[in-house]
Design an enzyme around this catalytic site. Structure first.
Site, short mmCIF file in Angstrom:
data_model
loop_
_atom_site.label_atom_id
_atom_site.label_comp_id
_atom_site.label_asym_id
_atom_site.label_seq_id
_atom_site.Cartn_x
_atom_site.Cartn_y
_atom_site.Cartn_z
N LYS A 36 -1.42 -1.36 -4.05
CA LYS A 36 -2.47 -0.35 -4.03
C LYS A 36 -1.74 0.98 -4.13
CE LYS A 36 -6.10 1.68 -1.11
NZ LYS A 36 -6.75 1.68 0.23
N TYR A 65 0.86 -1.19 0.00
CA TYR A 65 0.00 0.00 0.00
C TYR A 65 0.89 1.23 0.00
CZ TYR A 65 -3.84 3.06 1.69
OH TYR A 65 -4.77 4.05 1.85
#
Length: 311
Positions: free
Chosen positions: A168, A140
């Protein structure tokens, strides 16, 4: 569920954590929220991410949340568990615990916050987690929250690790384009920016890990379908109307706006935990007008001109 199941997901909802007024988790509210998501085109669910207020959840609470959601989902869509912190040792211990707990397609590990590690430090952090984990890892990358940014070059080094399966990405469309162009074939690229989803999908991203899908899943699905069918005129028209809704959803520190909308819709999302606070009543009303009613005049009283503030 497997990597292949995850690869089919276009809209992964970063699930909120519903709370009672006293701050405890409202487990009774979870079934209705999950069924709402699944009825409106959520293909996968992320638990204990930023939208879930993970910084204020203990690991024990996260495991309780995992069990409750798994019981309701019952294998219908892939689940991703938030497993990362800014402490490599803690992240390793927790990802091992989550892998043993079972039921997840992957674990999401955030770039370390507050410590401000170097690129090599970030590389070694994620490598250590992936080496120790039986659970596939998604990185992330969100510099707006953690201050440091994992560069595309470092990301591509990590993409060669057999147990790091995706990212992400919440940096820029230029970075996303570079990653999509140079990544290993099976490496998954998700945008974490709802407002960028239209552009990311056109660049070749695999999907979005979304907050807006709590409230606007149908139009996101319609937009993605139009893109897949090469109907760019339709997709762009949906995007133009979608942007003010994203602006409203992030016009106050998230997840306060989406919780206000869900509460208005009759779901027991509840309050936020401190240090986050609910959106002020008048702001919440304006947010609801934009996101639920499509009242674009109300956008004049909300944040405009940005897709997503660094909240």
């Amino acid at each position: 569920m497997s990597y292949q199941d995850l690869k089919e997901c276009k809209i992964i909802t970063a699930f909120i954590t519903p709370f009672h007024e006293d701050g405890s988790i409202n487990f009774d509210a979870i079934p209705a929220l999950i069924e709402h998501l699944l009825a409106h085109h959520t293909d996968g669910i992320l638990l204990a991410g930023t939208t879930a207020e993970s910084p204020t959840l203990t690991h024990d609470e996260e495991l309780e949340l995992f069990a409750a959601v798994q019981k309701v989902v019952n294998g219908r869509v892939p689940l991703i568990a938030g497993v990362g912190t800014n402490d490599t040792r803690d992240s390793i211990e927790f990802v091992k615990e989550v892998a043993e707990f079972g039921g997840f397609a992957a674990g999401l590990a955030i770039v370390p916050y507050y410590n401000k590690p170097s690129q090599e430090g970030m590389y070694q952090h994620f490598k250590a987690i992936a080496d120790a984990s039986d659970l596939p890892i998604i990185i992330y990358n969100i510099p707006g929250r953690v201050v440091v940014e994992l560069t595309p070059e470092t990301m591509l080094r990590l993409a060669d690790h057999p147990n790091i399966i995706g990212v992400k990405e919440c940096t820029s469309l230029a970075n996303m384009a570079y990653l999509i162009e140079h990544k290993p074939e099976e490496f998954l690229i998700y945008t974490g920016e709802d407002g960028d989803a239209f552009h990311a999908m056109n660049l070749g991203a695999d999907g979005v890990i979304s907050v807006a899908s709590h409230t606007n899943g149908d139009e996101m699905h319609e937009m993605f379908t139009a893109i897949a069918e090469s109907d760019m005129k339709k997709a762009a028209a949906i995007q133009r109307k979608f942007i003010p809704k994203v602006n409203a959803l992030f016009s106050y520190p998230s997840p306060a706006p989406v919780k206000a909308i869900l509460n208005y819709m009759g779901f027991e999302a509840g309050p936020t935990r401190l240090p986050l606070v609910p959106a002020p009543e008048e702001d919440a009303k304006r947010i609801i007008k934009v996101v639920v009613d499509g009242d674009y005049e109300a956008t004049k009283a909300t944040v405009t001109g940005v897709l997503r503030p660094d909240y």
